[in-house]
Motif scaffolding. Sequence first.
Motif, PDB file in Angstrom:
ATOM      1  N   LYS A 106      29.683  -8.382  -0.025  1.00  0.00           N
ATOM      2  CA  LYS A 106      29.110  -8.966   1.003  1.00  0.00           C
ATOM      3  C   LYS A 106      27.594  -8.363   1.731  1.00  0.00           C
ATOM      4  CE  LYS A 106      30.361 -12.042   3.514  1.00  0.00           C
ATOM      5  NZ  LYS A 106      31.107 -11.647   4.878  1.00  0.00           N
ATOM      6  N   VAL A 107      26.826  -9.114   1.741  1.00  0.00           N
ATOM      7  CA  VAL A 107      25.498  -8.660   2.439  1.00  0.00           C
ATOM      8  C   VAL A 107      25.791  -9.275   3.927  1.00  0.00           C
ATOM      9  CG1 VAL A 107      23.085  -8.888   2.581  1.00  0.00           C
ATOM     10  CG2 VAL A 107      24.157  -9.172   0.195  1.00  0.00           C
ATOM     11  N   LYS A 108      25.377  -8.383   4.985  1.00  0.00           N
ATOM     12  CA  LYS A 108      25.390  -8.841   6.215  1.00  0.00           C
ATOM     13  C   LYS A 108      24.923 -10.145   6.610  1.00  0.00           C
ATOM     14  CE  LYS A 108      24.270  -7.431  10.643  1.00  0.00           C
ATOM     15  NZ  LYS A 108      23.764  -8.813  11.473  1.00  0.00           N
ATOM     16  N   SER A 109      25.863 -10.973   7.020  1.00  0.00           N
ATOM     17  CA  SER A 109      25.345 -12.599   7.250  1.00  0.00           C
ATOM     18  C   SER A 109      26.117 -12.939   8.396  1.00  0.00           C
ATOM     19  CB  SER A 109      26.024 -13.122   6.167  1.00  0.00           C
ATOM     20  OG  SER A 109      25.969 -14.421   6.220  1.00  0.00           O
TER      21      SER A 109
ATOM     22  N   SER B 155      25.977 -13.593   0.146  1.00  0.00           N
ATOM     23  CA  SER B 155      24.739 -13.284   1.097  1.00  0.00           C
ATOM     24  C   SER B 155      24.472 -14.210   2.081  1.00  0.00           C
ATOM     25  CB  SER B 155      23.401 -12.729   0.431  1.00  0.00           C
ATOM     26  OG  SER B 155      22.650 -13.901  -0.042  1.00  0.00           O
ATOM     27  N   GLY B 156      23.791 -14.116   2.923  1.00  0.00           N
ATOM     28  CA  GLY B 156      23.301 -14.913   3.953  1.00  0.00           C
ATOM     29  C   GLY B 156      21.674 -15.168   3.655  1.00  0.00           C
TER      30      GLY B 156
ATOM     31  N   THR C 137      12.375 -20.474  -2.592  1.00  0.00           N
ATOM     32  CA  THR C 137      12.616 -19.221  -2.432  1.00  0.00           C
ATOM     33  C   THR C 137      13.517 -18.849  -1.277  1.00  0.00           C
ATOM     34  OG1 THR C 137      10.292 -18.627  -3.313  1.00  0.00           O
ATOM     35  CG2 THR C 137      11.664 -16.936  -2.260  1.00  0.00           C
ATOM     36  N   LEU C 138      14.302 -17.824  -1.490  1.00  0.00           N
ATOM     37  CA  LEU C 138      15.110 -17.289  -0.226  1.00  0.00           C
ATOM     38  C   LEU C 138      14.726 -15.740  -0.084  1.00  0.00           C
ATOM     39  CD1 LEU C 138      17.453 -19.395  -1.930  1.00  0.00           C
ATOM     40  CD2 LEU C 138      18.130 -19.145   0.610  1.00  0.00           C
ATOM     41  N   SER C 139      14.777 -15.272   1.154  1.00  0.00           N
ATOM     42  CA  SER C 139      14.618 -13.909   1.347  1.00  0.00           C
ATOM     43  C   SER C 139      15.849 -13.245   2.331  1.00  0.00           C
ATOM     44  CB  SER C 139      13.269 -13.733   2.272  1.00  0.00           C
ATOM     45  OG  SER C 139      12.987 -12.619   2.725  1.00  0.00           O
ATOM     46  N   VAL C 140      16.178 -11.934   2.226  1.00  0.00           N
ATOM     47  CA  VAL C 140      16.917 -11.353   3.058  1.00  0.00           C
ATOM     48  C   VAL C 140      16.155  -9.979   3.203  1.00  0.00           C
ATOM     49  CG1 VAL C 140      18.874  -9.683   2.877  1.00  0.00           C
ATOM     50  CG2 VAL C 140      19.114 -12.137   2.342  1.00  0.00           C
ATOM     51  N   VAL C 141      15.970  -9.560   4.887  1.00  0.00           N
ATOM     52  CA  VAL C 141      15.319  -8.496   5.172  1.00  0.00           C
ATOM     53  C   VAL C 141      16.588  -7.379   5.524  1.00  0.00           C
ATOM     54  CG1 VAL C 141      13.222  -9.267   5.585  1.00  0.00           C
ATOM     55  CG2 VAL C 141      15.004  -9.356   7.340  1.00  0.00           C
TER      56      VAL C 141
ATOM     57  N   MET D 131      23.619 -20.384   4.179  1.00  0.00           N
ATOM     58  CA  MET D 131      22.447 -20.410   4.827  1.00  0.00           C
ATOM     59  C   MET D 131      22.343 -21.645   5.508  1.00  0.00           C
ATOM     60  SD  MET D 131      18.332 -20.708   3.910  1.00  0.00           S
ATOM     61  CE  MET D 131      18.140 -22.393   4.000  1.00  0.00           C
ATOM     62  N   GLY D 132      22.082 -21.450   6.979  1.00  0.00           N
ATOM     63  CA  GLY D 132      22.097 -22.287   8.284  1.00  0.00           C
ATOM     64  C   GLY D 132      21.002 -23.516   7.811  1.00  0.00           C
TER      65      GLY D 132
END
Length: 508
Positions: A129-132, A225-226, A236-240, A260-261
């Motif tokens: 799990k990525v923080k989401s 992930s979120g 494209t999606l992005s996670v920081v 994703m919301g």
Amino acid sequence: MSSAFLGVPTPPPRAPHATGHLRGDQSFPEAAHTALDDTQQRRNLGKATTTIRGKRNQMVDELPDWEELRSAGSALKADVLARLPELLERFEREVTERGGVVHWARDADEANEIVTRLVADKGSDEVLKVKSMATQEIGLNEHLESTGIAPVETDLAELIVQLGADRPSHILVPAIHRNRAEIRDIFLREMPGVDPNLDDDPERLAEEARKYLRSKFMSTRVAISGANFGVADTGTLSVVESEGNGRMCLTMPETLITVMGIEKLVPSFTDLEVFLQLLPRSSTGERMNPYTSMWTGVTEGDGPEEFHLVLLDNGRSATLADGVGREALQCIRCSACLNVCPVYERTGGKAYGSTYPGPIGAVLTPQLAGMHESRDDPNASLPYASSLCGACYDVCPVKIDIPSLLVELRHQHVEQSRYSAEAAMMRASSLAMSSAKRFTKAQRASRLGRVLGGSDGRISALPPPLNAWTSARDLPAPPKRTFREWWNSEDGREAVRAARREAERGES
């Protein structure tokens, strides 16, 4: 010509009551009283939020065009909400054309079922799990566990919360209410293979977490992930993030599932420039995030072989339908409003009963899940969990007017609770104040309340239903005389004469 009855438009549904984490078990005042008794938590929160505020202020002061950036971010997010259906269709088309699979989830139940089915189809009994925030909102971890699938949080703070069987208390730093000694004890008690001589040095704690997670990264085939942003024009999606765990999850597993919301879109790739300046400065007090990961569909031989995107509504359409409240959907989850809020700093995030704590949570949670599910719905108390000092608006990177939204939600709550004890008291007050004689009699009768006052002349506890007032503040005891009685007394006349003499001496 005959006419056809098309029916009454049905308002969009709110998030389901029984699923996820958008409603607590207690009202905010009840939960806050419990939180205030935890002095260690208050110390932890005070130290952490003070540090983050200082870093944020330093980074913001470096930019001469900070206010222009805020205005640009606000305008971009407002444009997204105005064109959301169109942008979502374009986004779905772009993701699909680049090899991704898009799933639409009306609520938490549908999202949980979709993700669980996708994991089960891969024959995996464990997921990274990525923080989401979105997966916390829908209670995905609990749902996966109920089906025999073990979720492994890879963000350090989320891992601390998970191992401690705890609940997050901050948007950015879920374990902000824990100090180093408490984290060490959790690791020693819950983390397999931990060094029994572990101390509370942050570097040692991080190293133990790294060793524990390394084997998970190497062996787990599915990650969830979120997303901080989705780009409508390119798919494209992005996670920081700050630790690199997210990048490991986004690149190493065979299958990646992103929840994703639907409000997280930006129109074009160049729009990210604005938010990648606003977000790190507002959240972590950094010029840029250490890790900014972006991916578009799937590429053979590079990264996951399958990519699934779950677009989550869960009350967002209902919020969008509110012409005033929809502004809350502009939130980019930076947590700046939490770090300046005097209420949050003293009570912590758990008192809000929701995945989204603090000022933005007090606005967003009642809109996503509603606040009139029952007579004593805990969400109905959230709009009152604020001093309306305005600090949250001053620091919001996209200029969400949180104080005004809180006032609007209070108005909605009062309008939908016409037959409450408070409403009855207001009607009685209106009746008394509409007549000078009735008002005078009411003032005289109120003197009986002096027996409830303490030696300091204040009332700290009233009987129901008036206890709603004194549960959060003291009430001055009624005076011995009304102002009119004092004015007409010898004391009052002498005070007026003395004031006039003082004014005449000042003029001369």
